[in-house]
Design a protein around this motif. Structure first.
Motif, PDB file in Angstrom:
ATOM      1  N   ASP A  72      -7.467  -1.895   0.469  1.00 19.34           N
ATOM      2  CA  ASP A  72      -5.771  -1.466   0.070  1.00 19.34           C
ATOM      3  C   ASP A  72      -4.983  -1.954   1.549  1.00 19.34           C
ATOM      4  O   ASP A  72      -4.841  -1.939   2.856  1.00 19.34           O
ATOM      5  CB  ASP A  72      -5.091   0.074  -0.359  1.00 19.34           C
ATOM      6  CG  ASP A  72      -3.707  -0.433  -0.498  1.00 19.34           C
ATOM      7  OD1 ASP A  72      -3.694  -1.287  -0.706  1.00 19.34           O
ATOM      8  OD2 ASP A  72      -2.933   1.373  -0.851  1.00 19.34           O
ATOM      9  N   VAL A  74      -1.148  -3.217   3.290  1.00 22.48           N
ATOM     10  CA  VAL A  74       0.393  -2.683   2.881  1.00 22.48           C
ATOM     11  C   VAL A  74       1.776  -3.881   3.981  1.00 22.48           C
ATOM     12  O   VAL A  74       0.959  -4.677   4.880  1.00 22.48           O
ATOM     13  CB  VAL A  74       0.537  -1.627   2.980  1.00 22.48           C
ATOM     14  CG1 VAL A  74       2.666  -1.660   3.309  1.00 22.48           C
ATOM     15  CG2 VAL A  74       0.025  -0.245   2.122  1.00 22.48           C
ATOM     16  N   ARG A  85       5.881   3.783  -0.276  1.00 31.83           N
ATOM     17  CA  ARG A  85       5.323   4.625  -0.803  1.00 31.83           C
ATOM     18  C   ARG A  85       3.640   4.765  -0.334  1.00 31.83           C
ATOM     19  O   ARG A  85       3.013   6.142  -0.765  1.00 31.83           O
ATOM     20  CB  ARG A  85       5.644   4.211  -2.054  1.00 31.83           C
ATOM     21  CG  ARG A  85       7.081   4.294  -2.650  1.00 31.83           C
ATOM     22  CD  ARG A  85       6.905   3.789  -4.768  1.00 31.83           C
ATOM     23  NE  ARG A  85       8.258   3.326  -4.454  1.00 31.83           N
ATOM     24  CZ  ARG A  85       8.881   3.215  -5.223  1.00 31.83           C
ATOM     25  NH1 ARG A  85       7.664   2.555  -6.335  1.00 31.83           N
ATOM     26  NH2 ARG A  85      10.248   3.303  -6.005  1.00 31.83           N
ATOM     27  N   THR A  86       2.789   4.301  -0.288  1.00 25.45           N
ATOM     28  CA  THR A  86       1.775   4.734   0.142  1.00 25.45           C
ATOM     29  C   THR A  86       1.254   5.390   1.093  1.00 25.45           C
ATOM     30  O   THR A  86       1.433   5.543   1.851  1.00 25.45           O
ATOM     31  CB  THR A  86       1.108   3.052   0.229  1.00 25.45           C
ATOM     32  OG1 THR A  86       0.945   1.649  -0.993  1.00 25.45           O
ATOM     33  CG2 THR A  86      -0.978   3.011   0.708  1.00 25.45           C
ATOM     34  N   SER A  87       0.186   6.542   0.931  1.00 26.44           N
ATOM     35  CA  SER A  87       0.569   7.704   1.829  1.00 26.44           C
ATOM     36  C   SER A  87      -0.488   7.585   3.164  1.00 26.44           C
ATOM     37  O   SER A  87       0.685   7.952   3.661  1.00 26.44           O
ATOM     38  CB  SER A  87      -0.781   8.604   1.056  1.00 26.44           C
ATOM     39  OG  SER A  87      -1.582   8.466   0.572  1.00 26.44           O
ATOM     40  N   TRP A  88      -1.357   6.297   3.002  1.00 23.58           N
ATOM     41  CA  TRP A  88      -1.655   5.703   4.799  1.00 23.58           C
ATOM     42  C   TRP A  88      -0.724   4.952   5.176  1.00 23.58           C
ATOM     43  O   TRP A  88      -0.482   5.984   5.929  1.00 23.58           O
ATOM     44  CB  TRP A  88      -3.431   5.563   3.975  1.00 23.58           C
ATOM     45  CG  TRP A  88      -2.982   4.146   3.286  1.00 23.58           C
ATOM     46  CD1 TRP A  88      -3.766   3.818   2.005  1.00 23.58           C
ATOM     47  CD2 TRP A  88      -2.538   2.977   4.724  1.00 23.58           C
ATOM     48  NE1 TRP A  88      -3.579   2.051   2.437  1.00 23.58           N
ATOM     49  CE2 TRP A  88      -3.040   2.011   3.137  1.00 23.58           C
ATOM     50  CE3 TRP A  88      -2.440   2.708   5.348  1.00 23.58           C
ATOM     51  CZ2 TRP A  88      -2.867   0.125   3.551  1.00 23.58           C
ATOM     52  CZ3 TRP A  88      -2.630   1.558   5.879  1.00 23.58           C
ATOM     53  CH2 TRP A  88      -2.412  -0.007   4.686  1.00 23.58           C
ATOM     54  N   ALA A  89       0.103   4.832   4.447  1.00 31.45           N
ATOM     55  CA  ALA A  89       0.758   4.475   5.300  1.00 31.45           C
ATOM     56  C   ALA A  89       1.996   3.997   5.997  1.00 31.45           C
ATOM     57  O   ALA A  89       2.728   4.388   7.171  1.00 31.45           O
ATOM     58  CB  ALA A  89       1.725   2.421   4.795  1.00 31.45           C
ATOM     59  N   ARG A  90       1.951   5.566   5.289  1.00 33.15           N
ATOM     60  CA  ARG A  90       3.169   6.245   6.150  1.00 33.15           C
ATOM     61  C   ARG A  90       3.171   6.445   7.785  1.00 33.15           C
ATOM     62  O   ARG A  90       3.849   7.221   8.170  1.00 33.15           O
ATOM     63  CB  ARG A  90       3.400   8.165   4.620  1.00 33.15           C
ATOM     64  CG  ARG A  90       4.065   7.379   4.103  1.00 33.15           C
ATOM     65  CD  ARG A  90       4.455   8.916   2.871  1.00 33.15           C
ATOM     66  NE  ARG A  90       5.254   8.556   1.675  1.00 33.15           N
ATOM     67  CZ  ARG A  90       6.437   8.556   1.587  1.00 33.15           C
ATOM     68  NH1 ARG A  90       6.752   9.199   2.629  1.00 33.15           N
ATOM     69  NH2 ARG A  90       7.362   8.993   0.278  1.00 33.15           N
TER      70      ARG A  90
END
Length: 386
Positions: A72, A74, A85-90
């Protein structure tokens, strides 16, 4: 973790040029759960599994990040005010923002990362991710001006401000400060800590993975922290002269004195926290005396408290704990925030094989799941690989 694998993915997804590679580990915790955000004591160590990233400045204001394991990608701006919005990117976005707050002039970069921390096991893959990028950003853009403690606190703030988890500092601390062959006793209030040689001759530490995945951002985790805060407020009202900061400041007599003004549920949470504070200190003393029977006894007591008072266990974890007890395992308990994940087990070497075989057989028969087993190897903390 395979350096060449991470590098090959970085080259493939970006401009063919290489960058710097960094690594931060996950962690185990021998004892001391849900005490860090209550100002208490914990006893973690870094493990030999973690997060590895390759990172290279790209001369723009954009972060281009590729999660190798998730396949994935980002993109976000270093100065963007909108959280991805993507959880890991937070986690990555949060670290960028928190390092900027600490004076690091973060510029845009390309990065790819992968991990071999088993997800959902309580070994804190999220803290490893935060620590890895905070360490890398400090090295690349901060000329290592930010201290290790700033890196730890940047990771904690990322959890609080961008991921919805009001965690303490244990996970990030262990990931940054870990040393191979050492466990650490950390005072979560003063940040003072001591390294303890991990030389348990005749014993092994092993994790048994229940296969039940937990989600610490769920309301259940934060609700327990709120319970502790409720009891603390009651104690402050009754003892204003004490200037209490956390539950760590309470003693047993003080806790009993507010029993009439807090809920039964909140009281049980506080009982666990005070008991766990005492257990960590007992384990520190026992380890200096090579008294592993006391260490194991305190681990079982912690499991009972986490299951009955803090209520963060589950049927599968309680079953694994009972199997350990039936096999004569010296110590066993839930590890991590709970709601799933692993048990950590202190096992005499002579019964290790029979215990693992019995646990696998019984777990398969009851739940139809293959039990995953992870032997604990204590490794180094955050570092630049090349």
């Amino acid at each position: 973790m395979d350096i060449e694998f991470v590098r090959s993915r970085f080259i493939k997804h970006f401009d063919g040029k290489t960058g710097n590679i960094y690594h931060s580990p996950g962690r185990i915790n021998l004892i001391g759960e849900h005490t860090d955000y209550n100002g208490g004591f914990v006893f973690p160590g870094a493990v030999d599994k973690g997060i590895m990233c390759e990172i290279r400045p790209n001369g723009t204001g954009k972060v281009l990040a590729y999660a190798i394991d998730l396949k994935d990608k980002v993109e976000f701006g270093v100065d963007d005010e909108t959280v991805p919005r993507t959880s890991w990117a937070r986690y990555l976005y949060g670290i960028v923002q928190e390092m900027k707050k600490r004076g690091v002039d973060v510029k845009g970069f390309n990065t790819a990362f992968a991990g071999d921390v088993p997800l959902g096991t309580g070994m804190s893959s999220s803290a490893a991710l935060e620590s890895c990028y905070a360490y890398a950003i400090n090295d690349l853009f901060g000329d290592n001006k930010v201290s290790k403690w700033d890196i730890v606190l940047a990771g904690q703030a990322t959890e609080h401000n961008y991921c919805g988890v009001k965690c303490g500092i244990m996970d990030q601390f262990a990931s940054v400060f870990g040393k191979a062959g050492k466990l650490m006793c950390l005072d979560c209030r003063s940040h003072e800590f001591e390294y303890f040689p991990f030389e348990m001759k005749g014993y092994k530490l092993v994790l048994l993975d229940s296969g039940v995945k937990h989600e610490l951002a769920s309301s259940a985790y934060n609700d327990r922290r709120k319970s502790c805060e409720n009891v603390l407020e009651a104690l402050k009202q009754r003892y204003p002269e004490k200037n209490m900061e956390t539950l760590r400041d309470a003693d047993w007599d003080m806790l009993v004195s507010v029993k009439d003004i807090v809920s039964e549920e909140d009281m049980r949470r506080a009982v666990f926290v005070l008991g766990e504070k005492d257990r960590v200190q007992a384990v520190c003393k026992a380890l200096t005396e090579n008294d592993f029977e006391t260490v194991g006894k305190k681990m079982y007591e912690t499991h009972r408290g986490l299951s009955e008072d803090y209520e963060v266990s589950c049927e599968e974890l309680d079953y694994l704990n009972s199997i350990a007890n039936d096999n004569g395992v010296t110590g066993s308990r839930i590890m991590g925030g709970g709601f799933g994940g692993c048990t950590i087990n202190l096992v005499k070497e002579e019964i290790y094989d029979s215990f693992i075989a019995d646990a696998k057989d019984k777990y398969m028969n009851r739940y139809g799941k293959q039990l995953k087993v992870y032997d604990v190897v204590i490794g180094d903390g955050s570092r630049k690989i090349c």
